[in-house]
Design a protein around this motif. Structure first.
Motif, PDB file in Angstrom:
ATOM      1  N   UNK A 181       0.827  -1.207   0.000  1.00  0.00           N
ATOM      2  CA  UNK A 181       0.000   0.000   0.000  1.00  0.00           C
ATOM      3  C   UNK A 181       0.865   1.263   0.000  1.00  0.00           C
ATOM      4  N   UNK A 182       2.096   1.153   0.481  1.00  0.00           N
ATOM      5  CA  UNK A 182       3.007   2.306   0.425  1.00  0.00           C
ATOM      6  C   UNK A 182       3.395   2.609  -1.017  1.00  0.00           C
ATOM      7  N   UNK A 183       3.464   1.570  -1.834  1.00  0.00           N
ATOM      8  CA  UNK A 183       3.785   1.768  -3.246  1.00  0.00           C
ATOM      9  C   UNK A 183       2.618   2.467  -3.944  1.00  0.00           C
ATOM     10  N   UNK A 184       1.404   2.123  -3.540  1.00  0.00           N
ATOM     11  CA  UNK A 184       0.223   2.823  -4.065  1.00  0.00           C
ATOM     12  C   UNK A 184       0.318   4.310  -3.747  1.00  0.00           C
ATOM     13  N   UNK A 185       0.682   4.614  -2.514  1.00  0.00           N
ATOM     14  CA  UNK A 185       0.791   6.006  -2.062  1.00  0.00           C
ATOM     15  C   UNK A 185       1.865   6.757  -2.846  1.00  0.00           C
ATOM     16  N   UNK A 186       3.036   6.165  -3.000  1.00  0.00           N
ATOM     17  CA  UNK A 186       4.141   6.840  -3.674  1.00  0.00           C
ATOM     18  C   UNK A 186       3.832   7.095  -5.148  1.00  0.00           C
ATOM     19  N   UNK A 187       3.060   6.210  -5.761  1.00  0.00           N
ATOM     20  CA  UNK A 187       2.717   6.371  -7.169  1.00  0.00           C
ATOM     21  C   UNK A 187       1.550   7.330  -7.396  1.00  0.00           C
ATOM     22  N   UNK A 188       0.940   7.790  -6.306  1.00  0.00           N
ATOM     23  CA  UNK A 188      -0.244   8.655  -6.411  1.00  0.00           C
ATOM     24  C   UNK A 188       0.090  10.143  -6.426  1.00  0.00           C
ATOM     25  N   UNK A 189       1.340  10.505  -6.117  1.00  0.00           N
ATOM     26  CA  UNK A 189       1.705  11.915  -6.006  1.00  0.00           C
ATOM     27  C   UNK A 189       3.051  12.178  -6.679  1.00  0.00           C
ATOM     28  N   UNK A 190       3.304  13.448  -6.942  1.00  0.00           N
ATOM     29  CA  UNK A 190       4.577  13.871  -7.525  1.00  0.00           C
ATOM     30  C   UNK A 190       5.491  14.352  -6.404  1.00  0.00           C
ATOM     31  N   UNK A 191       6.574  13.633  -6.179  1.00  0.00           N
ATOM     32  CA  UNK A 191       7.508  13.969  -5.103  1.00  0.00           C
ATOM     33  C   UNK A 191       8.782  14.640  -5.626  1.00  0.00           C
ATOM     34  N   UNK A 192       8.801  15.019  -6.871  1.00  0.00           N
ATOM     35  CA  UNK A 192       9.997  15.629  -7.457  1.00  0.00           C
ATOM     36  C   UNK A 192      10.383  16.899  -6.695  1.00  0.00           C
ATOM     37  N   UNK A 193      11.655  16.995  -6.315  1.00  0.00           N
ATOM     38  CA  UNK A 193      12.158  18.173  -5.624  1.00  0.00           C
ATOM     39  C   UNK A 193      11.906  18.188  -4.132  1.00  0.00           C
ATOM     40  N   UNK A 194      11.199  17.201  -3.612  1.00  0.00           N
ATOM     41  CA  UNK A 194      10.897  17.172  -2.178  1.00  0.00           C
ATOM     42  C   UNK A 194      11.963  16.379  -1.420  1.00  0.00           C
ATOM     43  N   UNK A 195      12.061  16.661  -0.137  1.00  0.00           N
ATOM     44  CA  UNK A 195      12.924  15.880   0.745  1.00  0.00           C
ATOM     45  C   UNK A 195      12.066  14.821   1.413  1.00  0.00           C
ATOM     46  N   UNK A 196      12.431  13.567   1.249  1.00  0.00           N
ATOM     47  CA  UNK A 196      11.663  12.459   1.793  1.00  0.00           C
ATOM     48  C   UNK A 196      12.462  11.755   2.882  1.00  0.00           C
ATOM     49  N   UNK A 197      11.768  11.434   3.978  1.00  0.00           N
ATOM     50  CA  UNK A 197      12.426  10.787   5.118  1.00  0.00           C
ATOM     51  C   UNK A 197      11.594   9.586   5.553  1.00  0.00           C
ATOM     52  N   UNK A 198      12.098   8.374   5.383  1.00  0.00           N
ATOM     53  CA  UNK A 198      11.341   7.202   5.802  1.00  0.00           C
ATOM     54  C   UNK A 198      11.535   6.889   7.283  1.00  0.00           C
ATOM     55  N   UNK A 199      10.537   6.281   7.891  1.00  0.00           N
ATOM     56  CA  UNK A 199      10.687   5.728   9.237  1.00  0.00           C
ATOM     57  C   UNK A 199       9.783   4.505   9.334  1.00  0.00           C
ATOM     58  N   UNK A 200      10.115   3.605  10.226  1.00  0.00           N
ATOM     59  CA  UNK A 200       9.359   2.361  10.295  1.00  0.00           C
ATOM     60  C   UNK A 200       9.157   1.902  11.724  1.00  0.00           C
ATOM     61  N   UNK A 201       8.308   0.906  11.869  1.00  0.00           N
ATOM     62  CA  UNK A 201       8.168   0.177  13.130  1.00  0.00           C
ATOM     63  C   UNK A 201       8.320  -1.302  12.787  1.00  0.00           C
ATOM     64  N   UNK A 202       8.929  -2.042  13.693  1.00  0.00           N
ATOM     65  CA  UNK A 202       9.254  -3.448  13.411  1.00  0.00           C
ATOM     66  C   UNK A 202       8.984  -4.328  14.625  1.00  0.00           C
TER      67      UNK A 202
END
Length: 201
Positions: free
Chosen positions: A138-159
C-alpha cells in the motif's frame, strides 16, 4: 514664618516627586523573556512538513503522531479502502491477504483517502510497518499517487524483530527526482528528537 512655611511646602513637593518617580519605576512592566528555540525547531525552520503513514495495528500510528508533534507537521494517515483484519495480517497463513499481497509485487491495494495538496510540502516523512523486510504494498500505491519531485523524503518504520535495513529501496526507486534522507526504526519512540535533529533539514 513665611520662610518656614515655604521650606515646608518645598520639602512636601520634593517628597511627592520622589515618591512618584519610585512608583513609576516599580510599576513599569518587566520585559518578557523570549522563549528559547529548541534544536528541533531550529532544524525545521521555514519548512512545510507532512508526516504520512500507514499503520495496520496502531504501532506506526503512535510513532507518527509523536514525530508530527516533534516537527510541528501535518499528519496524514494512509487508509486502505479495505481495512486489514486480524486474519488478513496472519503471516503464518499462506492464504492470508498480507501474504498474497507480498507475493505479488505488482499488486497495489487501493487507498480510501487522498491528500488535497501534496505540492505545498517541502519535507515528507513516510512511515510504515516492515513486512518481510520491506514496505507493505500500500506504500507503493501512495508513492505512485503523487509527484515527489524536488521534495525531501524521510522514511521511518516500526518493526517486530528485523531492523530498518533496506526497507525503503522500492520507495526510492519510484521517486528518482526526490531527495532521500536516511531513515530509522522508531518503534519505541525514544529516539525521535535525536533522529530529527540529526537530519539537518
Amino acid at each position: 514664618m513665611k520662610k518656614r512655611l515655604f521650606s515646608l511646602v518645598l520639602m512636601t513637593l520634593l517628597i511627592m516627586v520622589t515618591g512618584c518617580g519610585s512608583a513609576a519605576k516599580t510599576e513599569a512592566p518587566a520585559p518578557s523573556a523570549k522563549p528559547k528555540t529548541t534544536a528541533t525547531e531550529k532544524a525545521v525552520t521555514n519548512q512545510k512538513i507532512l508526516v504520512a503513514y500507514f499503520s495496520a495495528t496502531g504501532t506506526t500510528k503512535a510513532a507518527a503522531e509523536q514525530l508530527a508533534k516533534e516537527v510541528n507537521a501535518d499528519l496524514f494517515e494512509i487508509v486502505p479502502q479495505q481495512p486489514y483484519s486480524r486474519e488478513d495480517l496472519n503471516y503464518n497463513d499462506q492464504n492470508s491477504r498480507c501474504v498474497k499481497e507480498h507475493n505479488d509485487p505488482s499488486f497495489r491495494p487501493a487507498i480510501k483517502n487522498k491528500l488535497p495538496d501534496m505540492q505545498k510540502y517541502d519535507v515528507v516523512f513516510i512511515g510504515y510497518p516492515i513486512w518481510w523486510g520491506v514496505t507493505p504494498n500500500i506504500l507503493l500505491t501512495f508513492m505512485e499517487s503523487y509527484d515527489f519531485a524536488g521534495k525531501t523524503l524521510v522514511p521511518f518504520c516500526t518493526v517486530i524483530s528485523s531492523g530498518f535495513g533496506r526497507s525503503d529501496a522500492e520507495l526510492k526507486r519510484l521517486t528518482p527526482k526526490a531527495k532521500w534522507l536516511p531513515g530509522r526504526d522508531l518503534t519505541d519512540g525514544n529516539d525521535i528528537a535525536r533522529f530529527v535533529s540529526g537530519l539537518k533539514l
